[in-house]
Design a protein around this motif. Structure first.
Motif, short mmCIF file in Angstrom:
data_model
loop_
_atom_site.label_atom_id
_atom_site.label_comp_id
_atom_site.label_asym_id
_atom_site.label_seq_id
_atom_site.Cartn_x
_atom_site.Cartn_y
_atom_site.Cartn_z
N ALA A 156 -92.23 119.22 75.31
CA ALA A 156 -92.95 120.64 75.20
C ALA A 156 -93.48 120.66 73.74
O ALA A 156 -92.87 120.43 72.88
CB ALA A 156 -91.82 121.57 75.51
N LYS A 157 -94.60 121.21 73.75
CA LYS A 157 -95.36 121.44 72.46
C LYS A 157 -95.39 122.90 72.01
O LYS A 157 -95.93 123.20 70.70
CB LYS A 157 -97.02 121.08 72.67
CG LYS A 157 -97.08 119.80 73.16
CD LYS A 157 -96.93 118.52 71.86
CE LYS A 157 -97.30 117.22 72.35
NZ LYS A 157 -96.32 116.29 71.87
N SER A 158 -94.70 123.88 72.85
CA SER A 158 -94.62 125.18 72.44
C SER A 158 -93.20 125.74 72.68
O SER A 158 -92.74 125.22 73.77
CB SER A 158 -95.80 126.18 73.00
OG SER A 158 -95.63 126.23 74.29
N GLU A 206 -89.36 124.72 80.64
CA GLU A 206 -88.80 123.43 81.30
C GLU A 206 -87.45 123.59 81.16
O GLU A 206 -86.51 123.20 82.12
CB GLU A 206 -89.15 122.44 80.26
CG GLU A 206 -90.80 121.75 80.46
CD GLU A 206 -91.15 121.50 81.71
OE1 GLU A 206 -90.14 121.04 82.45
OE2 GLU A 206 -92.19 121.92 81.97
N LEU A 207 -86.80 124.50 80.27
CA LEU A 207 -85.32 124.91 80.34
C LEU A 207 -85.09 125.45 81.66
O LEU A 207 -83.88 125.32 82.13
CB LEU A 207 -84.78 125.76 78.96
CG LEU A 207 -84.66 124.71 77.68
CD1 LEU A 207 -84.50 125.80 76.57
CD2 LEU A 207 -83.50 123.71 77.79
N ALA A 225 -84.18 114.35 85.24
CA ALA A 225 -84.71 113.46 84.04
C ALA A 225 -86.07 113.70 83.74
O ALA A 225 -86.36 113.59 82.56
CB ALA A 225 -84.83 111.86 84.72
N GLU A 226 -86.89 113.86 84.79
CA GLU A 226 -88.39 114.40 84.68
C GLU A 226 -88.32 115.70 83.79
O GLU A 226 -89.23 115.76 82.79
CB GLU A 226 -89.05 114.58 85.98
CG GLU A 226 -90.30 115.04 86.12
CD GLU A 226 -90.90 115.35 87.46
OE1 GLU A 226 -91.44 116.45 87.41
OE2 GLU A 226 -90.79 114.64 88.15
N GLY A 227 -87.40 116.46 84.14
CA GLY A 227 -87.35 117.89 83.35
C GLY A 227 -87.13 117.62 82.00
O GLY A 227 -87.44 118.37 81.08
N VAL A 228 -86.01 116.94 81.86
CA VAL A 228 -85.62 116.39 80.44
C VAL A 228 -86.69 115.90 79.59
O VAL A 228 -86.97 116.12 78.59
CB VAL A 228 -84.31 115.38 80.42
CG1 VAL A 228 -84.20 115.10 79.00
CG2 VAL A 228 -83.14 116.28 80.85
N LYS A 229 -87.34 114.96 80.27
CA LYS A 229 -88.61 114.30 79.46
C LYS A 229 -89.82 115.44 79.06
O LYS A 229 -90.05 115.44 78.09
CB LYS A 229 -89.21 113.18 80.34
CG LYS A 229 -90.29 112.65 79.82
CD LYS A 229 -90.94 111.66 80.83
CE LYS A 229 -92.22 110.84 80.30
NZ LYS A 229 -93.20 111.43 79.90
N GLU A 262 -82.69 125.65 87.08
CA GLU A 262 -82.81 125.69 88.69
C GLU A 262 -82.40 124.13 89.18
O GLU A 262 -81.76 124.27 90.24
CB GLU A 262 -84.34 125.80 89.04
CG GLU A 262 -84.26 126.05 90.20
CD GLU A 262 -84.10 127.49 90.93
OE1 GLU A 262 -83.34 127.64 91.78
OE2 GLU A 262 -83.92 128.38 89.86
N ILE A 263 -82.65 123.23 88.67
CA ILE A 263 -82.19 121.74 89.26
C ILE A 263 -80.60 121.83 89.11
O ILE A 263 -80.07 121.32 89.97
CB ILE A 263 -82.76 120.76 88.24
CG1 ILE A 263 -84.23 120.57 88.59
CG2 ILE A 263 -82.25 119.69 88.65
CD1 ILE A 263 -85.28 119.91 87.82
N LEU A 264 -79.82 122.05 87.91
CA LEU A 264 -78.68 122.42 87.80
C LEU A 264 -77.94 123.28 89.02
O LEU A 264 -77.04 122.61 89.40
CB LEU A 264 -78.05 122.71 86.37
CG LEU A 264 -78.57 121.84 85.27
CD1 LEU A 264 -78.03 122.32 83.97
CD2 LEU A 264 -77.71 120.25 85.43
N ILE A 265 -78.58 124.30 88.96
CA ILE A 265 -78.07 124.97 90.08
C ILE A 265 -77.85 124.42 91.56
O ILE A 265 -77.17 124.51 92.24
CB ILE A 265 -78.78 126.60 90.39
CG1 ILE A 265 -78.42 127.35 89.24
CG2 ILE A 265 -78.38 127.06 91.59
CD1 ILE A 265 -79.52 128.52 89.02
#
Length: 107
Positions: free
Chosen positions: A51-53, A60-61, A42-46, A66-69
């Motif tokens: 993301a500004k660039s 972040e993707l 959830a933190e990573g999606v936020k 890495e979290i999905l793995i």
């Protein structure tokens, strides 16, 4: 002293030590690990959404991947099995290539 109380990557103890700092850690059990991964997701999606660039978005993707793995391992799946599930869902429901945005459905 700063408190974080969050799941961190494996090399964080080493990186803290190199920076002359000392962290306090504990090993999570299976259920707590899964719960913390979900928080991290959830933190990573936020962070991806904010993301500004392009570079920040890509980082972040990569973090989300890495979290999905890790979550795949929690659910005792291989990446191949996860991809097979993804492909089956794509076969049944399609992908997102057409960029379709559903407005409404009338009965």
């Amino acid at each position: 002293m700063a408190y974080y109380n969050k799941l961190v990557r494996d090399k964080i103890p080493e990186l803290l030590e190199q920076a002359g700092k000392k962290g306090t850690f504990r090993i999570l059990g299976n259920q707590e690990f899964e719960s913390e991964l979900k928080k991290k997701l959830a933190e990573g999606v936020k962070e991806y959404r904010e993301a500004k660039s392009e570079i920040h978005a890509a980082e972040e993707l990569a973090e989300l991947f890495e979290i999905l793995i890790a979550l795949t391992k929690v659910h005792e799946l291989t990446l191949r099995e996860l991809d097979e599930i993804r492909q089956e869902k794509a076969r049944k429901h399609g992908r997102f290539h057409e960029r379709l945005f559903l407005i409404k459905v009338e009965d």
